[in-house]
Motif scaffolding. Structure first.
Motif, PDB file in Angstrom:
ATOM      1  N   GLU A  95      33.031  45.141  44.536  1.00  0.00           N
ATOM      2  CA  GLU A  95      33.711  43.948  45.053  1.00  0.00           C
ATOM      3  C   GLU A  95      35.227  44.061  44.854  1.00  0.00           C
ATOM      4  OE1 GLU A  95      32.099  40.670  46.477  1.00  0.00           O
ATOM      5  OE2 GLU A  95      31.247  42.593  47.079  1.00  0.00           O
ATOM      6  N   PHE A  96      35.652  44.548  43.702  1.00  0.00           N
ATOM      7  CA  PHE A  96      37.075  44.722  43.449  1.00  0.00           C
ATOM      8  C   PHE A  96      37.692  45.684  44.462  1.00  0.00           C
ATOM      9  CE2 PHE A  96      37.431  42.459  39.499  1.00  0.00           C
ATOM     10  CZ  PHE A  96      38.797  42.209  39.400  1.00  0.00           C
ATOM     11  N   LYS A  97      37.027  46.796  44.701  1.00  0.00           N
ATOM     12  CA  LYS A  97      37.569  47.769  45.646  1.00  0.00           C
ATOM     13  C   LYS A  97      37.605  47.196  47.059  1.00  0.00           C
ATOM     14  CE  LYS A  97      36.713  51.872  42.963  1.00  0.00           C
ATOM     15  NZ  LYS A  97      36.007  53.136  42.802  1.00  0.00           N
ATOM     16  N   THR A  98      36.627  46.357  47.385  1.00  0.00           N
ATOM     17  CA  THR A  98      36.603  45.730  48.705  1.00  0.00           C
ATOM     18  C   THR A  98      37.733  44.720  48.871  1.00  0.00           C
ATOM     19  OG1 THR A  98      34.211  45.992  48.885  1.00  0.00           O
ATOM     20  CG2 THR A  98      35.226  44.321  50.291  1.00  0.00           C
ATOM     21  N   TRP A  99      37.876  43.806  47.915  1.00  0.00           N
ATOM     22  CA  TRP A  99      38.810  42.694  48.077  1.00  0.00           C
ATOM     23  C   TRP A  99      40.204  42.958  47.513  1.00  0.00           C
ATOM     24  CZ3 TRP A  99      37.014  39.937  51.699  1.00  0.00           C
ATOM     25  CH2 TRP A  99      35.657  39.650  51.815  1.00  0.00           C
ATOM     26  N   ALA A 100      40.304  43.711  46.412  1.00  0.00           N
ATOM     27  CA  ALA A 100      41.610  43.949  45.790  1.00  0.00           C
ATOM     28  C   ALA A 100      42.137  45.349  46.073  1.00  0.00           C
ATOM     29  CB  ALA A 100      41.516  43.722  44.280  1.00  0.00           C
ATOM     30  N   GLY A 101      41.287  46.247  46.540  1.00  0.00           N
ATOM     31  CA  GLY A 101      41.727  47.584  46.864  1.00  0.00           C
ATOM     32  C   GLY A 101      41.874  48.508  45.667  1.00  0.00           C
ATOM     33  N   CYS A 102      41.374  48.085  44.517  1.00  0.00           N
ATOM     34  CA  CYS A 102      41.461  48.916  43.314  1.00  0.00           C
ATOM     35  C   CYS A 102      40.347  48.525  42.346  1.00  0.00           C
ATOM     36  CB  CYS A 102      42.820  48.757  42.642  1.00  0.00           C
ATOM     37  SG  CYS A 102      43.155  47.091  42.057  1.00  0.00           S
ATOM     38  N   ALA A 103      40.230  49.303  41.276  1.00  0.00           N
ATOM     39  CA  ALA A 103      39.233  49.008  40.246  1.00  0.00           C
ATOM     40  C   ALA A 103      39.710  47.833  39.385  1.00  0.00           C
ATOM     41  CB  ALA A 103      39.008  50.240  39.377  1.00  0.00           C
ATOM     42  N   PRO A 104      38.799  47.149  38.688  1.00  0.00           N
ATOM     43  CA  PRO A 104      39.187  46.009  37.850  1.00  0.00           C
ATOM     44  C   PRO A 104      40.227  46.365  36.785  1.00  0.00           C
ATOM     45  CG  PRO A 104      36.805  46.138  38.015  1.00  0.00           C
ATOM     46  CD  PRO A 104      37.352  47.340  38.693  1.00  0.00           C
ATOM     47  N   THR A 105      40.098  47.527  36.157  1.00  0.00           N
ATOM     48  CA  THR A 105      41.057  47.887  35.106  1.00  0.00           C
ATOM     49  C   THR A 105      42.462  48.049  35.675  1.00  0.00           C
ATOM     50  OG1 THR A 105      40.372  50.190  35.378  1.00  0.00           O
ATOM     51  CG2 THR A 105      39.382  48.963  33.569  1.00  0.00           C
ATOM     52  N   ALA A 106      42.584  48.665  36.842  1.00  0.00           N
ATOM     53  CA  ALA A 106      43.897  48.818  37.479  1.00  0.00           C
ATOM     54  C   ALA A 106      44.469  47.460  37.867  1.00  0.00           C
ATOM     55  CB  ALA A 106      43.786  49.719  38.705  1.00  0.00           C
ATOM     56  N   PHE A 107      43.614  46.592  38.381  1.00  0.00           N
ATOM     57  CA  PHE A 107      44.071  45.256  38.767  1.00  0.00           C
ATOM     58  C   PHE A 107      44.582  44.478  37.560  1.00  0.00           C
ATOM     59  CE2 PHE A 107      43.503  40.742  39.319  1.00  0.00           C
ATOM     60  CZ  PHE A 107      44.119  40.516  40.534  1.00  0.00           C
TER      61      PHE A 107
END
Length: 134
Positions: A95-107
């Protein structure tokens, strides 16, 4: 396209339920609460909002995930996943990669850096605006 009172009533009901459940509601239950068949509900929602109700629900659930992770950074992804109805940590990462374009830790690392820097654009309004009465 003209909006009718029925459109507004339908949307109000649907959006209230979606927001109140943070997107964790079955579409069939949502359609029934709006007094429509599932197919009719999905078609009308898509026409009026511009995305399907499932996509909208996913966005709301992702927004709740972001809020949880930012407000409680010490929480583990597994705890947050189970609370918000995600199947597992891999589902959250997807979901993070879909909506934020990155992994949760990077976000979260970027969010932390941004919080430390403050506002990107300073507020152009003066801190105190005197009022003169003539």
């Amino acid at each position: 396209m003209r909006w009718t009172l029925a459109d507004l009533t339908f949307l109000r009901t649907a959006l209230e339920l979606l927001y109140n459940t943070q997107g964790q509601i079955r579409m069939s239950a949502l359609a029934a609460d709006c007094g429509l068949s599932l197919r009719q509900f999905e078609r009308r929602f898509q026409q009026r909002i511009g995305v399907s109700p499932k996509v909208f629900a996913r966005l709301l659930r992702f927004e709740a995930l972001l809020t949880s992770l930012i407000q409680e950074p010490a929480s583990s992804l597994a705890d947050v996943a189970s609370h918000l109805g995600y199947q597992d940590q891999a589902h959250i990462i997807h979901e993070f990669k879909t909506w934020a374009g990155c992994a949760p830790t990077a976000f979260l690392a970027r969010a932390k850096q941004r919080a430390m820097r403050g506002h990107l654009i300073p507020d152009p309004r003066p801190a105190c605006v005197p009022l003169y009465i003539v």
